[in-house]
Design an enzyme around this catalytic site. Structure first.
Site, PDB file in Angstrom:
ATOM      1  CG  ASP A 142      -1.980  -1.058   1.235  1.00 37.47           C
ATOM      2  OD1 ASP A 142      -1.757  -2.084   0.572  1.00 37.47           O
ATOM      3  OD2 ASP A 142      -3.014  -0.867   1.887  1.00 37.47           O
ATOM      4  CE  LYS A 205      -5.300   1.939   2.512  1.00 37.28           C
ATOM      5  NZ  LYS A 205      -4.208   1.210   3.193  1.00 37.28           N
ATOM      6  CE  LYS A 241      -6.984  -1.368   2.643  1.00 34.31           C
ATOM      7  NZ  LYS A 241      -5.652  -1.843   3.025  1.00 34.31           N
TER       8      LYS A 241
END
Lengths: 305, 293
Positions: A142, A205, A241
């Protein structure tokens, strides 16, 4: 127009402008769906299986991470047959510990990197950070984008950085955190989504969880639309996400409705959709127990993490 | 010019706010003359759920407040009640009480609040003890709030039946979810307005109106409720409550008192909703000295 990996790179200044009022109205509609009984149960179990159980604190210790990994695999043993969460999400220094704990369980290990959460470090440092996490056994990375560069209009910098990190990831899937709370407008969210997807993100995300507001439904909807347009144009699926601020089951179910109605059933698996959350899991578990027993639950009877 | 009468909407009290019931239902109880008392919220189990969430949120802060401050706040409730006595007397008369009985009830409610306000910073000292033990320990027991208490208020009259049980529960640092008098709900609802203007933090007292039979199961099975105070004498209801309480071993206390009796108030109503904490503190016993603390 430039080309990269067979993709035509568009001019990101031309990313579609977002009608904020329209988005708000559309989002309000997702919140009016009534989901009860069997469909609610199915939704709750699906939500559990999409959670990235997260601990990203300065005070994290190997003990804390081990405890969380145990929780990831044994959500609530009182109720047999529950799914596990999708992944655990930790800092690079904790990846080795986490990978050892969840080995063989199907739970993946995600690691934040690139000088999370600010991203204020030179590219070399970010690359080392990423490689360290991957070498320690992270299945997913991430990363955060450089919001400062993005806001000053240096889109090429942001694009190149994501592409470089993607390369450093190797087999690990890359989630690109836009930190929408710092991007100010939905137009910017859309543009950053486009940049991330064209630069090679496997997932986009919303947030780090350190900045408020985080994953509002408006922001998530804008990003889902970007994913849909990208899919229509290139045929490539990108995951989504939302992270931060999704702490109760109702909100999670609203998000699932939004994914289904924007992207379709193909995205309703943890391969393509995740929740970044720490307190959501217990709320979903409490809802599942309530639905099964008819008795309102107390958090006293659920493990903390 | 003739003016239109403005009828009051009686709403429930959850977390320091006055929402309508989530179920959007109402009922119209009548007095002996057949006049409708008003349109009253017919609360559902989801209102119970919301109220318990609010009570749980409030209990930490309330129980950790300085005892003296809790005392001040209970006294403040009495002061605000005093200021609205005329309204309460009117409502009691409308519900069927005589003027004398109504005045007596309001006076008693005010006095009872002051009685428990006085106990707030004293009950721990009076109840706690230092215990003799046969080892080198300083051993003492002290009292702490039980937590979230579900209160099923008495059904004889609406003000004193509510105040008499809520006051000792909150004096002891608990928060509560109250199921008000079903057929005579007016004063219960108006009392929540008094609470709202007396520095009682939102969520410490939550008051729901509606059918007892509908709300009792949800309240008494709720895993996040720590104790139940049942004011009434229906043995079947009590048996159900006791059975439901087993899930998380709730403390159940039943009272069949005439709350209009001036003597229906005591310290033990506070201690009924307290948990005893006993501490064994090791001490050094120097040179065989007998008294070591």
């Amino acid at each position: 127009m430039n080309k990269k990996g067979g993709l035509e790179i568009p001019d990101f200044n031309q990313s579609p402008k977002i009608d904020k009022v329209g988005v708000e109205e559309r989002v309000a509609r997702f919140q009016k769906r009534s989901i009860k009984k069997e469909s609610k149960m199915q939704g709750l179990r699906m939500a559990l299986n999409m959670i990235d159980l997260t601990t990203l604190e300065g005070k994290d210790t190997p003990g804390k991470v081990k405890q969380m990994c145990y929780k990831a695999m044994h959500l609530h043993d009182v109720h047999p047959g529950l799914p596990t969460v999708a992944a655990v999400c930790v800092y690079p220094s904790m990846v080795k510990t986490a990978a050892n704990e969840v080995k063989g369980s199907g739970v993946k290990v995600a690691s934040v990197s690139t000088a999370f959460p600010s991203g204020q470090a030179p590219l070399e440092v970010k690359l080392i950070d990423t490689k360290f996490a991957v070498d320690s056994g992270a299945d997913e990375i991430d990363m955060v984008i450089s919001r400062g560069k993005f806001l000053s209009g240096d889109y090429n910098f942001v694009f190149d950085e994501i592409a470089a990190i993607k390369e450093a990831c190797g087999k690990a899937r890359l989630k690109v955190i836009l930190e929408t709370g710092e991007l100010v407008t939905l137009d910017n969210v859309r543009r950053a989504s486009d940049i991330a997807m064209y630069a090679g993100a496997d997932f986009i995300k919303t947030s780090t969880g350190k900045i408020q507001p985080a994953a509002t439904m408006q922001v998530t909807y804008t990003m889902l639309e970007a994913i849909r347009d990208f899919h229509l144009k290139t045929g490539k699926m990108i995951g989504m996400k939302p992270a931060g601020g999704i702490s109760n089951s109702k909100l999670a179910l609203h998000n699932l409705v939004m994914v289904k109605e924007t992207l379709g059933n193909d995205w309703l698996t943890n391969e393509w959709f995740r929740f970044g959350a720490s307190s959501l899991a217990n709320d979903v578990l409490m809802q599942i127990m309530k639905t099964e027993t008819g008795i309102y639950q107390s958090k006293d009877y659920f493990s903390i993490d | 010019m003739e003016r239109l009468e403005v009828l009051k909407t009686y709403k429930i009290y959850i977390g320091g706010k006055f929402p309508r019931t989530e179920s959007a239902r109402y009922y119209s109880p009548k007095n002996a003359k057949g006049q409708a008392l008003g349109n009253i919220c017919l609360s559902s189990r989801k209102d119970v759920r919301n109220a318990v969430v609010a009570a749980r949120k409030a209990v930490g802060g309330w129980s950790e407040r300085a005892a003296f401050n809790r005392s001040q706040i209970l006294y403040r409730i009495a002061e605000m009640l005093e200021g609205r006595r005329a309204q309460f007397i009117d409502e009691l008369i409308f519900q069927g009480a005589t003027k004398a009985a109504a005045e007596k009830e309001v006076n008693l409610a005010i006095d009872r609040l002051i009685y428990y306000a006085g106990w707030c910073d004293k009950y721990v000292q009076v109840l706690s003890s230092v215990n003799p033990v046969s080892s080198a320990h300083f051993n003492f027991s002290t009292y702490e709030a039980t937590g979230v208490v579900g209160v099923i208020a008495g059904q004889k009259t609406s003000l004193i039946d509510l105040v008499s049980i809520v006051a000792p529960v909150i004096a002891g640092g608990n928060s509560c979810v109250v199921i008000a008098n079903e057929n005579l709900p007016l004063c219960s609802v108006t009392f929540s307005e008094v609470l709202n203007s007396s520095d009682v933090p939102g969520g410490v007292v939550n008051i729901l109106t509606g059918k007892q039979a509908e709300m009792i199961p949800a309240l008494t099975t709720h895993m996040d409720v720590n104790a139940i105070a049942y004011c009434g004498n229906d043995s079947a209801t009590l048996a159900t409550i006791q059975e439901n309480a087993v899930g998380n071993l709730k403390r159940v206390r039943a009272y069949d008192k005439n709350w209009m009796d001036a003597k229906s108030q005591d310290l033990y109503l506070i201690s009924d909703f307290q948990e005893v904490k006993t501490t064994w503190h090791p001490i050094e016993n120097i040179g065989g000295a007998t008294s070591s603390y």
